[in-house]
Scaffold this active site. Structure first.
Site, PDB file in Angstrom:
ATOM      1  N   HIS A  15      17.460  11.309 -29.467  1.00 58.31           N
ATOM      2  CA  HIS A  15      16.039  10.988 -29.526  1.00 58.31           C
ATOM      3  C   HIS A  15      15.217  12.253 -29.342  1.00 58.31           C
ATOM      4  O   HIS A  15      15.723  13.280 -28.903  1.00 58.31           O
ATOM      5  CB  HIS A  15      15.683   9.953 -28.444  1.00 58.31           C
ATOM      6  CG  HIS A  15      16.166  10.324 -27.069  1.00 58.31           C
ATOM      7  ND1 HIS A  15      15.461  11.155 -26.232  1.00 58.31           N
ATOM      8  CD2 HIS A  15      17.307  10.013 -26.392  1.00 58.31           C
ATOM      9  CE1 HIS A  15      16.134  11.316 -25.107  1.00 58.31           C
ATOM     10  NE2 HIS A  15      17.269  10.652 -25.172  1.00 58.31           N
ATOM     11  N   HIS A  19      24.810   2.855 -29.499  1.00 55.74           N
ATOM     12  CA  HIS A  19      23.453   3.414 -29.486  1.00 55.74           C
ATOM     13  C   HIS A  19      23.338   4.525 -30.531  1.00 55.74           C
ATOM     14  O   HIS A  19      24.305   4.881 -31.195  1.00 55.74           O
ATOM     15  CB  HIS A  19      23.083   3.921 -28.087  1.00 55.74           C
ATOM     16  CG  HIS A  19      24.018   4.941 -27.511  1.00 55.74           C
ATOM     17  ND1 HIS A  19      24.058   6.242 -27.951  1.00 55.74           N
ATOM     18  CD2 HIS A  19      24.963   4.849 -26.528  1.00 55.74           C
ATOM     19  CE1 HIS A  19      24.960   6.904 -27.253  1.00 55.74           C
ATOM     20  NE2 HIS A  19      25.540   6.089 -26.391  1.00 55.74           N
ATOM     21  N   HIS A  69      12.106   9.856 -23.737  1.00 56.45           N
ATOM     22  CA  HIS A  69      12.211   9.359 -25.117  1.00 56.45           C
ATOM     23  C   HIS A  69      10.852   9.657 -25.728  1.00 56.45           C
ATOM     24  O   HIS A  69       9.940   8.834 -25.675  1.00 56.45           O
ATOM     25  CB  HIS A  69      12.518   7.866 -25.168  1.00 56.45           C
ATOM     26  CG  HIS A  69      13.865   7.543 -24.583  1.00 56.45           C
ATOM     27  ND1 HIS A  69      14.216   6.299 -24.133  1.00 56.45           N
ATOM     28  CD2 HIS A  69      14.956   8.319 -24.371  1.00 56.45           C
ATOM     29  CE1 HIS A  69      15.462   6.326 -23.674  1.00 56.45           C
ATOM     30  NE2 HIS A  69      15.926   7.541 -23.805  1.00 56.45           N
ATOM     31  N   ARG A 114      30.117   9.711 -22.364  1.00 52.63           N
ATOM     32  CA  ARG A 114      28.980  10.177 -23.157  1.00 52.63           C
ATOM     33  C   ARG A 114      28.788  11.651 -22.828  1.00 52.63           C
ATOM     34  O   ARG A 114      28.991  12.063 -21.682  1.00 52.63           O
ATOM     35  CB  ARG A 114      27.691   9.397 -22.837  1.00 52.63           C
ATOM     36  CG  ARG A 114      26.470   9.917 -23.607  1.00 52.63           C
ATOM     37  CD  ARG A 114      25.261   8.962 -23.608  1.00 52.63           C
ATOM     38  NE  ARG A 114      24.654   8.763 -22.309  1.00 52.63           N
ATOM     39  CZ  ARG A 114      24.777   7.673 -21.579  1.00 52.63           C
ATOM     40  NH1 ARG A 114      25.495   6.656 -22.044  1.00 52.63           N
ATOM     41  NH2 ARG A 114      24.203   7.569 -20.404  1.00 52.63           N
ATOM     42  N   HIS A 155      22.659   1.213 -19.079  1.00 51.05           N
ATOM     43  CA  HIS A 155      21.530   1.514 -18.189  1.00 51.05           C
ATOM     44  C   HIS A 155      21.898   1.284 -16.725  1.00 51.05           C
ATOM     45  O   HIS A 155      21.071   0.805 -15.939  1.00 51.05           O
ATOM     46  CB  HIS A 155      20.303   0.683 -18.584  1.00 51.05           C
ATOM     47  CG  HIS A 155      19.638   1.194 -19.830  1.00 51.05           C
ATOM     48  ND1 HIS A 155      18.716   0.487 -20.541  1.00 51.05           N
ATOM     49  CD2 HIS A 155      19.763   2.382 -20.489  1.00 51.05           C
ATOM     50  CE1 HIS A 155      18.305   1.186 -21.589  1.00 51.05           C
ATOM     51  NE2 HIS A 155      18.935   2.341 -21.582  1.00 51.05           N
ATOM     52  N   ASP A 198      17.350  16.171 -20.367  1.00 45.52           N
ATOM     53  CA  ASP A 198      18.117  14.917 -20.438  1.00 45.52           C
ATOM     54  C   ASP A 198      19.582  15.291 -20.694  1.00 45.52           C
ATOM     55  O   ASP A 198      19.911  15.683 -21.818  1.00 45.52           O
ATOM     56  CB  ASP A 198      17.540  14.057 -21.584  1.00 45.52           C
ATOM     57  CG  ASP A 198      18.152  12.671 -21.641  1.00 45.52           C
ATOM     58  OD1 ASP A 198      18.971  12.347 -20.761  1.00 45.52           O
ATOM     59  OD2 ASP A 198      17.803  11.921 -22.567  1.00 45.52           O
ATOM     60  N   ASP A 210      24.291  10.727 -16.077  1.00 46.61           N
ATOM     61  CA  ASP A 210      23.161  11.007 -16.972  1.00 46.61           C
ATOM     62  C   ASP A 210      21.966  11.229 -16.052  1.00 46.61           C
ATOM     63  O   ASP A 210      21.427  10.279 -15.483  1.00 46.61           O
ATOM     64  CB  ASP A 210      22.952   9.806 -17.904  1.00 46.61           C
ATOM     65  CG  ASP A 210      21.883  10.065 -18.962  1.00 46.61           C
ATOM     66  OD1 ASP A 210      21.098  11.028 -18.809  1.00 46.61           O
ATOM     67  OD2 ASP A 210      21.838   9.288 -19.934  1.00 46.61           O
ATOM     68  N   TYR A 261      32.412   3.651 -25.355  1.00 45.07           N
ATOM     69  CA  TYR A 261      32.436   2.814 -24.157  1.00 45.07           C
ATOM     70  C   TYR A 261      33.409   1.659 -24.391  1.00 45.07           C
ATOM     71  O   TYR A 261      33.162   0.811 -25.249  1.00 45.07           O
ATOM     72  CB  TYR A 261      31.032   2.266 -23.859  1.00 45.07           C
ATOM     73  CG  TYR A 261      29.964   3.354 -23.953  1.00 45.07           C
ATOM     74  CD1 TYR A 261      29.656   4.156 -22.862  1.00 45.07           C
ATOM     75  CD2 TYR A 261      29.298   3.607 -25.168  1.00 45.07           C
ATOM     76  CE1 TYR A 261      28.703   5.167 -22.965  1.00 45.07           C
ATOM     77  CE2 TYR A 261      28.354   4.607 -25.280  1.00 45.07           C
ATOM     78  CZ  TYR A 261      28.056   5.392 -24.183  1.00 45.07           C
ATOM     79  OH  TYR A 261      27.115   6.386 -24.293  1.00 45.07           O
ATOM     80  N   GLU A 291      25.847  14.628 -23.506  1.00 43.04           N
ATOM     81  CA  GLU A 291      24.472  14.756 -23.997  1.00 43.04           C
ATOM     82  C   GLU A 291      23.913  16.145 -23.710  1.00 43.04           C
ATOM     83  O   GLU A 291      23.936  16.621 -22.573  1.00 43.04           O
ATOM     84  CB  GLU A 291      23.580  13.707 -23.299  1.00 43.04           C
ATOM     85  CG  GLU A 291      22.108  13.849 -23.635  1.00 43.04           C
ATOM     86  CD  GLU A 291      21.251  12.720 -23.058  1.00 43.04           C
ATOM     87  OE1 GLU A 291      21.605  12.194 -21.974  1.00 43.04           O
ATOM     88  OE2 GLU A 291      20.244  12.370 -23.685  1.00 43.04           O
ATOM     89  N   ASP A 347       0.812  -1.213   0.000  1.00 44.42           N
ATOM     90  CA  ASP A 347       0.000   0.000   0.000  1.00 44.42           C
ATOM     91  C   ASP A 347       0.852   1.273   0.000  1.00 44.42           C
ATOM     92  O   ASP A 347       0.377   2.348   0.339  1.00 44.42           O
ATOM     93  CB  ASP A 347      -0.961   0.009   1.202  1.00 44.42           C
ATOM     94  CG  ASP A 347      -0.232  -0.153   2.514  1.00 44.42           C
ATOM     95  OD1 ASP A 347       0.999  -0.372   2.470  1.00 44.42           O
ATOM     96  OD2 ASP A 347      -0.868  -0.049   3.567  1.00 44.42           O
ATOM     97  N   GLU A 349      23.688  12.821 -28.126  1.00 42.28           N
ATOM     98  CA  GLU A 349      24.384  12.155 -27.034  1.00 42.28           C
ATOM     99  C   GLU A 349      25.288  11.008 -27.484  1.00 42.28           C
ATOM    100  O   GLU A 349      25.116   9.869 -27.059  1.00 42.28           O
ATOM    101  CB  GLU A 349      23.369  11.628 -26.033  1.00 42.28           C
ATOM    102  CG  GLU A 349      22.229  10.790 -26.647  1.00 42.28           C
ATOM    103  CD  GLU A 349      21.276  10.249 -25.580  1.00 42.28           C
ATOM    104  OE1 GLU A 349      21.780   9.585 -24.656  1.00 42.28           O
ATOM    105  OE2 GLU A 349      20.069  10.501 -25.677  1.00 42.28           O
TER     106      GLU A 349
HETATM  107  N1  GLY Z   1      18.627   9.360 -20.041  1.00 41.35           N
HETATM  108  C1  GLY Z   1      18.113   8.560 -21.054  1.00 41.35           C
HETATM  109  C2  GLY Z   1      18.781   8.839 -22.333  1.00 41.35           C
HETATM  110  O1  GLY Z   1      19.795   9.505 -22.373  1.00 41.35           O
HETATM  111  O2  GLY Z   1      18.325   8.467 -23.361  1.00 41.35           O
HETATM  112 MN    MN Z   2      18.942  10.837 -23.874  1.00 42.13          MN
HETATM  113 MN    MN Z   3      20.348  10.842 -20.913  1.00 44.41          MN
END
Ligand code: GLY
Ligand code: MN
Ligand code: MN
Length: 433
Positions: free
Chosen positions: A350, A346, A357, A398, A239, A267, A256, A380, A400, A36, A376
């Protein structure tokens, strides 16, 4: 939310709907962390976009009749029990005016009223998987459509996913929406700055996460997604959200993390040295990622495509990895056989908006003013990659930023957060410990 903005969105939706059609949207459900214990409520994005209301147990119906737009909310007023446990919400009479609905009906027993509204419409726009009762009502009626005539109720012949329209509407942001992303981005920038200043060898990833969340909380903004704070090789786990490792001297840390303002996400990713000084190898990888990111950003303007943008980061990173002898094949081979994907696996970015996203197609869409995207790229080099010299292993970078497409190019909404290597080092060394 501004009434003119809500009305503009509703009008835009109805304009794209078929003749004699109706759209039905369900609010998100309350959701629970354990038994709950409730998670903070987050409205379903299309619902928020069209109603401006962040509450569960709502239904929203829209259609046009005799050139008039009908926008009907189904909602119950606060019960006596709710008043005691959760506090009183706005009354339906206040909701009617301040959110510009044409009618507000009770949510309990909404099906009865819905039958009236749906009957004799040819097309129904709806999103399944949100409201189980509504889904059952729809699927039972589709299954029993041959009975319709006998009961005098005629169920729409066509059922279309609502997102086929809303994703197009949401792709191009209004000034109101741009300002919210901008606000979210400003707070995210502050959060990243705080983390950079706090970092030092021996503290834990979650301590930097805490610095960032403190800034978000102080500004009354939730996080747009679970923060990634990855030191050393953890930066290579795309992730990674455990954020529970110690930060070691001579390692980089990738963060991130970003805030959300009235439903609109930012983001941001930055990568910096835990001890305030990039090593030679870290600097080479960092500068390559930055070069690819800046080249891509400089290219952003109306009329370009995601494919073109992605090929800029792929080309730059591939060429750079060959120069550093991390990849040994020719540029043609690296690109045609996608060998770069061992290190850059990747996409370049986006859409960004109510969802981090955000909704929208990627194939063959030409960028337009008002679209917001992330850029971004990353490299790696996992510690387990025995194909590269040891000195490169465990480096993950990375960078971004959030970019608004403008009439004559673009604007970097996250520009206030430094990313040139010497500037990043300056902030890291401006330690507030
Ligand atoms: N933080 C999610 C991405 O960079 O796509
Ligand atoms: Mn992103
Ligand atoms: Mn991100």
């Amino acid at each position: 939310m501004e009434l003119t903005e809500l009305k503009r969105r509703r009008k835009a939706l109805v304009n794209k709907m078929a003749i004699n059609s109706i759209a039905i949207l369900s609010s998100a459900n309350r959701n629970f962390r354990t038994r709950d214990v409730e998670n903070p409520f987050r409205q379903e994005s299309d619902f928020l976009y069209l109603t401006g209301i962040s509450e569960p147990n709502l239904l929203f119906v829209m259609f046009e009749k005799d050139n008039e737009l009908h926008s009907i909310l189904f909602r119950d007023n606060t019960s006596e029990k709710e008043k005691i446990w959760d506090g009183e919400r706005l009354d339906n009479s206040e909701i009617l005016d301040s959110f510009g609905f044409t009618a507000v009906f009770n949510y309990k027993n909404y099906i009865e009223k819905l039958v009236d509204l749906i009957s004799n419409k040819e097309t129904l726009y709806i999103e399944s998987g949100i409201n189980e009762d509504l889904d059952n009502f729809i699927s039972n009626n589709i299954a029993n459509s041959s009975m319709n005539n006998r009961t005098g109720f005629s169920f729409p012949k066509k059922v279309i996913a609502l997102h086929s329209i809303t994703q197009k509407l949401r792709l191009v942001k209004s000034q109101y929406e741009i300002d919210l992303v901008r606000k979210a981005a400003e707070v995210s920038v502050q959060g990243h700055m705080a983390a950079m200043k706090k970092a030092k060898p021996g503290i834990y990833e979650y301590e930097l996460d805490a610095e960032i969340k403190y800034v978000f909380n102080k500004n009354n903004m939730p996080f747009a997604y679970m923060s990634i704070v990855g030191g050393g090789n953890n930066a290579c786990i795309l992730h990674y959200i455990k954020n529970n490792s110690i930060l070691n001297d001579n390692d980089l840390v990738l963060i991130d993390a970003a805030a959300e303002c009235n439903g609109y996400a930012s983001d941001i990713t930055r990568t910096f040295p835990v001890n305030g000084k990039f090593s030679e190898e870290q600097a080479l990888i960092y500068d390559l990622v930055l070069e690819s990111q800046e080249k891509a950003i400089n290219f952003i303007k109306p009329g370009i495509t995601w494919d073109e943008l992605h090929s800029i980061t792929v080309q730059t990173i591939s060429k750079g990895l060959i120069e550093l002898k991390i990849l040994k094949e020719s540029i043609e081979e690296v690109i045609n056989k996608e060998l770069y994907k061992d290190f850059y696996m990747h996409k370049t970015g986006h859409w960004l908006g109510l969802d981090v996203h955000d909704v929208g197609e990627y194939e063959n869409i030409l960028f337009e003013p008002g679209m917001i995207i992330t850029v971004e790229p990353g490299i790696y080099i996992n510690k387990s990659n025995s194909n590269v010299e040891r000195k490169w292993r465990g480096i993950g970078v990375r960078i971004e930023d959030d970019i608004l497409v403008t009439d004559d190019g673009n604007e970097i909404l996250t520009n206030k957060l430094p990313k040139k290597r010497n500037h990043v080092e300056e902030i890291c060394n401006n330690n507030e410990n």
